[in-house]
Motif scaffolding. Structure first.
Motif, PDB file in Angstrom:
ATOM      1  N   VAL A 145      51.944  -4.607 -66.159  1.00  0.00           N
ATOM      2  CA  VAL A 145      51.358  -3.423 -66.600  1.00  0.00           C
ATOM      3  C   VAL A 145      50.795  -3.487 -68.247  1.00  0.00           C
ATOM      4  O   VAL A 145      51.954  -3.485 -68.935  1.00  0.00           O
ATOM      5  CB  VAL A 145      52.103  -2.081 -66.420  1.00  0.00           C
ATOM      6  N   SER A 146      49.660  -3.368 -68.517  1.00  0.00           N
ATOM      7  CA  SER A 146      49.270  -3.640 -69.975  1.00  0.00           C
ATOM      8  C   SER A 146      49.635  -2.413 -70.811  1.00  0.00           C
ATOM      9  O   SER A 146      49.462  -1.407 -70.465  1.00  0.00           O
ATOM     10  CB  SER A 146      47.929  -4.101 -70.172  1.00  0.00           C
ATOM     11  N   TYR A 147      50.003  -2.459 -72.032  1.00  0.00           N
ATOM     12  CA  TYR A 147      50.418  -1.558 -72.969  1.00  0.00           C
ATOM     13  C   TYR A 147      50.234  -1.776 -74.261  1.00  0.00           C
ATOM     14  O   TYR A 147      50.340  -0.757 -75.065  1.00  0.00           O
ATOM     15  CB  TYR A 147      51.778  -0.992 -72.410  1.00  0.00           C
ATOM     16  N   PHE A 148      50.003  -2.882 -74.850  1.00  0.00           N
ATOM     17  CA  PHE A 148      49.951  -3.344 -76.258  1.00  0.00           C
ATOM     18  C   PHE A 148      48.957  -4.761 -76.439  1.00  0.00           C
ATOM     19  O   PHE A 148      49.029  -5.410 -75.287  1.00  0.00           O
ATOM     20  CB  PHE A 148      51.474  -3.538 -76.944  1.00  0.00           C
ATOM     21  N   SER A 149      48.520  -5.070 -77.412  1.00  0.00           N
ATOM     22  CA  SER A 149      47.819  -6.348 -77.476  1.00  0.00           C
ATOM     23  C   SER A 149      48.496  -7.233 -79.091  1.00  0.00           C
ATOM     24  O   SER A 149      48.696  -6.429 -79.896  1.00  0.00           O
ATOM     25  CB  SER A 149      46.239  -5.994 -77.639  1.00  0.00           C
ATOM     26  N   VAL A 256      54.286  -5.121 -68.884  1.00  0.00           N
ATOM     27  CA  VAL A 256      55.777  -4.596 -68.220  1.00  0.00           C
ATOM     28  C   VAL A 256      55.631  -5.145 -66.992  1.00  0.00           C
ATOM     29  O   VAL A 256      54.689  -5.013 -66.077  1.00  0.00           O
ATOM     30  CB  VAL A 256      56.070  -3.005 -68.125  1.00  0.00           C
ATOM     31  N   LEU A 257      56.778  -5.813 -66.301  1.00  0.00           N
ATOM     32  CA  LEU A 257      56.699  -6.653 -65.273  1.00  0.00           C
ATOM     33  C   LEU A 257      57.301  -5.805 -64.139  1.00  0.00           C
ATOM     34  O   LEU A 257      58.301  -4.919 -64.337  1.00  0.00           O
ATOM     35  CB  LEU A 257      57.688  -7.744 -65.160  1.00  0.00           C
ATOM     36  N   VAL A 269      53.935   3.400 -63.752  1.00  0.00           N
ATOM     37  CA  VAL A 269      54.199   2.940 -65.186  1.00  0.00           C
ATOM     38  C   VAL A 269      53.059   2.989 -65.886  1.00  0.00           C
ATOM     39  O   VAL A 269      52.990   3.492 -67.101  1.00  0.00           O
ATOM     40  CB  VAL A 269      55.026   1.618 -65.229  1.00  0.00           C
ATOM     41  N   ALA A 270      52.022   2.545 -65.277  1.00  0.00           N
ATOM     42  CA  ALA A 270      50.671   2.452 -66.074  1.00  0.00           C
ATOM     43  C   ALA A 270      50.217   4.015 -66.299  1.00  0.00           C
ATOM     44  O   ALA A 270      49.728   4.405 -67.219  1.00  0.00           O
ATOM     45  CB  ALA A 270      49.642   1.718 -64.960  1.00  0.00           C
ATOM     46  N   GLU A 300      46.653  -0.980 -67.859  1.00  0.00           N
ATOM     47  CA  GLU A 300      46.279  -1.153 -66.522  1.00  0.00           C
ATOM     48  C   GLU A 300      47.174  -2.021 -65.595  1.00  0.00           C
ATOM     49  O   GLU A 300      47.867  -2.793 -66.358  1.00  0.00           O
ATOM     50  CB  GLU A 300      44.937  -2.095 -66.439  1.00  0.00           C
ATOM     51  N   VAL A 301      47.054  -1.888 -64.455  1.00  0.00           N
ATOM     52  CA  VAL A 301      48.016  -2.881 -63.561  1.00  0.00           C
ATOM     53  C   VAL A 301      47.298  -4.099 -63.390  1.00  0.00           C
ATOM     54  O   VAL A 301      46.188  -4.102 -62.896  1.00  0.00           O
ATOM     55  CB  VAL A 301      48.345  -2.417 -62.322  1.00  0.00           C
TER      56      VAL A 301
END
Length: 307
Positions: A145-149, A256-257, A269-270, A300-301
């Motif tokens: 799940v993406s949350y930062f770059s 996040v896994l 979570v997304a 995004e997932v």
């Protein structure tokens, strides 16, 4: 739900670093304390969103908590407080803010970086969060799940005495944390050297980035590469002993896994991350740590990534 709040006073990350002394970056493998006495920003208050909480798998909702595998020696993303037990960092604050929206407590379980994906896959952890760059290979094993770059940033001793050039590092000694995308990066660069008839890069691999950084400070190795926030942390904590080499590159999202079969938890979570992006909590956390540059517009997932 109120998030965990460090006992220290809140202050912005960059301001705190500027006033802090030199960090002792000695060995801290297996999740030993990688922090110093710099105060971590205080985590924001977040309220439960009942509609989001309803998205959770029943077993997770009933438990009211999730176990999270973390390699807690990668400041400022995740590291241990002075008590040697409490996990701090900007990734910790972001993840806990999202989980608070879902009515979940976070139970952080420090371990080695290489073991986290395996732990999520085998069910030892509900989630994994440890500055994981999202890659196609990792998404074959787990949901992300993406949350930062963040991108990759090289650094070397001040003055760059060995004339380190990331695009021409053949024959140099480079320190890196094992099992990371930076490990893959430097291995590929070394192979390019060999293919071109040049001397291979001598690669020193360590279980934690602070261990790798210490070898640059001591002069044992010529340079290192890490995520931009971590490289910045190393520079600020060592005063004028290190400097950036070039600019960051290959910026990609952190993830996040969750278990590959647990898409329901991944989607919840997304949605929670998107909720804290919308209500301003996300921006508040990034601003407190001085890392707004890594903000994403949406979580995004299993997002598409370029490699």
């Amino acid at each position: 739900m109120a998030l965990r709040k460090p006992l220290s006073e809140s202050r912005t990350y960059l301001t705190a670093l500027a006033t802090a002394g030199v960090l002792a970056l000695a060995a801290c493998g297996n999740g030993d304390d990688a922090s110093d006495d710099t105060a971590a920003p205080e985590a924001p208050e977040v309220s439960v969103d009942e509609e989001l909480a309803a998205l959770l798998p029943d077993a997770v909702a009933e438990a009211g908590a999730v176990t999270i595998g973390v390699e807690a020696s990668y400041p400022p993303g995740e590291y241990l407080d002075e008590d040697g037990e409490t996990v701090l960092g900007f990734n910790v604050d972001l993840v806990e803010a999202a989980l608070a929206k879902l009515g979940l407590e976070a139970e952080w379980e420090p371990t080695t970086f290489d073991s986290i994906i395996i732990g999520v896959d085998t069910g030892s952890y509900d989630l994994g969060s440890s500055s994981f760059t999202i890659t196609e290979e990792r998404m074959e094993a787990v949901n992300m799940v993406s949350y930062f770059s963040s991108g990759t940033q090289w650094f070397a001793p001040a003055g760059n005495p060995e004339g380190v050039d990331p695009d021409n590092a053949c024959g140099l000694r480079i320190a890196v944390q094992s099992g990371t995308t930076h490990d893959d990066d430097i291995e590929a660069r070394s192979q390019e050297c060999v293919d071109a008839g040049e001397e291979a890069i001598t690669i020193e691999k360590f279980q934690s980035q602070p261990q790798a950084t210490e070898t640059i400070v001591s002069g044992l190795n010529d340079a290192s590469l890490a995520d931009l926030p971590t490289s910045l942390y190393a520079l600020q904590q060592t005063g004028e002993q290190l400097e950036f080499i070039g600019d960051q590159y290959d910026a990609a999202p952190y993830g996040v896994l969750t278990h590959k079969d647990d898409e329901e938890l991944a989607e919840a979570v997304a949605a929670a991350f998107n909720a804290i992006i919308e209500d301003g909590t996300y921006e508040e956390v990034l601003a407190e740590w001085g890392i707004e540059v890594g903000a994403l517009d949406a979580a995004e997932v299993n997002p598409s990534v370029e490699e």
